[in-house]
Structures are given as C-alpha cells and as structure tokens.
Design a protein around this motif. Structure first.
Motif, PDB file in Angstrom:
ATOM      1  N   GLU A  78       0.826  -1.208   0.000  1.00  0.00           N
ATOM      2  CA  GLU A  78       0.000   0.000   0.000  1.00  0.00           C
ATOM      3  C   GLU A  78       0.865   1.265   0.000  1.00  0.00           C
ATOM      4  OE1 GLU A  78      -2.464  -0.492   3.425  1.00  0.00           O
ATOM      5  OE2 GLU A  78      -3.664  -2.087   2.519  1.00  0.00           O
ATOM      6  N   CYS A  79       2.175   1.076   0.160  1.00  0.00           N
ATOM      7  CA  CYS A  79       3.154   2.179   0.067  1.00  0.00           C
ATOM      8  C   CYS A  79       2.891   3.303   1.070  1.00  0.00           C
ATOM      9  CB  CYS A  79       3.211   2.728  -1.358  1.00  0.00           C
ATOM     10  SG  CYS A  79       4.001   1.595  -2.519  1.00  0.00           S
ATOM     11  N   HIS A  80       2.812   2.922   2.344  1.00  0.00           N
ATOM     12  CA  HIS A  80       2.741   3.922   3.404  1.00  0.00           C
ATOM     13  C   HIS A  80       4.122   4.558   3.596  1.00  0.00           C
ATOM     14  CE1 HIS A  80      -1.299   2.758   4.660  1.00  0.00           C
ATOM     15  NE2 HIS A  80      -0.910   1.492   4.595  1.00  0.00           N
ATOM     16  N   MET A 116      11.632  -2.225  -3.290  1.00  0.00           N
ATOM     17  CA  MET A 116      10.371  -1.507  -3.448  1.00  0.00           C
ATOM     18  C   MET A 116      10.478  -0.131  -2.769  1.00  0.00           C
ATOM     19  SD  MET A 116       8.251  -3.518  -5.155  1.00  0.00           S
ATOM     20  CE  MET A 116       6.543  -3.224  -4.661  1.00  0.00           C
ATOM     21  N   PRO A 117       9.486   0.746  -2.919  1.00  0.00           N
ATOM     22  CA  PRO A 117       9.591   2.093  -2.325  1.00  0.00           C
ATOM     23  C   PRO A 117       9.770   2.111  -0.813  1.00  0.00           C
ATOM     24  CG  PRO A 117       7.909   2.089  -4.011  1.00  0.00           C
ATOM     25  CD  PRO A 117       8.325   0.657  -3.828  1.00  0.00           C
ATOM     26  N   ASN A 118       9.225   1.098  -0.100  1.00  0.00           N
ATOM     27  CA  ASN A 118       9.348   1.104   1.365  1.00  0.00           C
ATOM     28  C   ASN A 118       9.728  -0.253   1.945  1.00  0.00           C
ATOM     29  OD1 ASN A 118       6.980  -0.315   1.063  1.00  0.00           O
ATOM     30  ND2 ASN A 118       5.718   1.052   2.306  1.00  0.00           N
ATOM     31  N   HIS A 119      10.143  -1.191   1.111  1.00  0.00           N
ATOM     32  CA  HIS A 119      10.583  -2.491   1.625  1.00  0.00           C
ATOM     33  C   HIS A 119      11.443  -3.221   0.600  1.00  0.00           C
ATOM     34  CE1 HIS A 119       6.847  -3.582  -0.548  1.00  0.00           C
ATOM     35  NE2 HIS A 119       7.348  -4.797  -0.659  1.00  0.00           N
ATOM     36  N   VAL A 120      12.072  -4.290   1.050  1.00  0.00           N
ATOM     37  CA  VAL A 120      12.968  -5.088   0.214  1.00  0.00           C
ATOM     38  C   VAL A 120      12.616  -6.560   0.392  1.00  0.00           C
ATOM     39  CG1 VAL A 120      15.373  -5.749  -0.218  1.00  0.00           C
ATOM     40  CG2 VAL A 120      14.832  -3.401   0.498  1.00  0.00           C
TER      41      VAL A 120
END
Length: 217
Positions: free
Chosen positions: A96-98, A132-136
């Motif tokens: 959800e890209c928080h 990813m934008p907020n995780h790997v």
C-alpha cells in the motif's frame, strides 16, 4: 555449495520477537525488511493482536518460540486461512506504500542493490531481489548455521547509514525486525521468485521506482 530446502528433521534455530525466525544450515530463505514508516504502528499492532487471538483460538500459544511449527501441523484449511489472514495481509500492507517511500529514488535504491550484490557468491547466493519504495524482498541461499539474521542486520545497518547520509537525516531508517521464511521446496523457490518479480506490477509502480532482478534459469 548446495543449499537445502526446509528439513523438518534437521536442527532448527528458533528465535522470536513480533515475528518468528527459523534458521537451518545452508538453507534457502525468503526475507523481507521494511522502512520504519512503512506500516503505521496502530495498523501493525491491530494485525499482531488479531494474529495472537487467532492462534489462541486454534489452541496455539503465541508466546512460545516454536508456535510456527504448530501452525504447520494444522489441517490444510486452517493453514491456508492463517496465510491469507496474516502472512498475505502483512505483505499487502507493505504494497500500500505507506510512509515517505524514499526508495523510489534511484540513487537510494542503488545503494541497496549494490550492498546485496557485494558478497553474492561468497556468504550467500542470490536467487532474486526487489527494492520496493518502502521495503525489500530477497530470495537467497545462505551459508552456515545461524547466519541469516546476522547477515540481514548487516545489510540494514550499512544501507541505513548510507541512505540517511544522503538524506541528511539520522536515527532509525529500517524497522528493527525482518520477516523471513525457510523455503520448503523447489516449487516454493520458484513461487517466491515469481512473487518478487511481480511485486512492482502488483503495486502499480512505474519504471525507475523499483529495482528487481532474478537469476537466469
């Protein structure tokens, strides 16, 4: 070195925080770590409380180090329900890209990729990864016994220092705990690899907002 899939009869190192961690010697792992702001604290706490309640309702004490082993022994219907309600939901929350999602910036995601590739072929063997934008997500065979968590901490420590320096910030960048799973079969290895490569598409990311790679067959 040949890496192994999960062996129920082999020695297993088990530790637990909010998430359980299982380690076996020379095993394949699917590992996920996330930025500190990737899941709002109240959302994560609700997820964790619901998981504890579900486990207790199925006769499993969530405070035990090996509660995950008991989940594996549940009937297939219950096992699938646990995956849908908790494992899949946890990954869905990440997509959800928080948060600030600073890893959309190529100069920052490059730091993570370079660090992952640095010891590839020595301490571990990469099978696939995505930044990813907020995780790997990382899929890899890891040498030795009890090395997975140490290796993951080193990845996070180095990249956090580099990224914070470029952002002109200090303090916690990654969430302390990671999610990890010992891969159980060749079919599961391929399933995780597909998940990694499909993750940017599922999250509707544009080219340049992620970095994904998989070892050629």
């Amino acid at each position: 070195m040949d890496f192994r899939f999960f062996d129920p009869g082999a020695k297993t190192e088990i530790s637990q925080g909010s998430l359980p961690h299982w380690e076996q010697a020379n095993a394949y792992y699917f590992i996920t770590w996330r930025t500190a702001d990737s899941i709002p604290a109240d959302v994560f706490e609700k997820w964790h409380a619901e998981r504890c309640t579900w486990l207790r309702d199925h006769g499993i004490d969530p405070t035990l180090e090996d509660w995950q082993r008991e989940v594996e022994m549940l009937p297939e219907r219950d096992h699938r329900e646990f995956y849908r309600l908790f494992t899949a939901k946890w990954h869905g929350m990440l997509d959800e890209c928080h948060g600030e999602c600073v890893l959309k910036q190529p100069r920052l995601s490059e730091i993570v990729e370079e660090n992952l590739r640095h010891m590839d072929g020595e301490k571990y063997q990469l099978e696939a990864f995505v930044v990813m934008p907020n995780h790997v997500h990382v899929l890899a065979g890891i040498r030795g016994r009890g090395e997975m968590q140490s290796l993951c901490r080193n990845w996070k420590r180095y990249t956090a220092g580099r990224i914070n320096a470029l952002l002109g910030k200090s303090g916690q960048f990654w969430q302390w705990e990671s999610f990890d799973h010992v891969v159980r079969s060749l079919a599961s290895l391929e399933k995780f690899k597909k998940y990694i490569l499909d993750n940017p598409v599922k999250a509707r990311l544009k080219a340049g907002e992620f970095r994904a790679w998989a070892k050629p067959k």
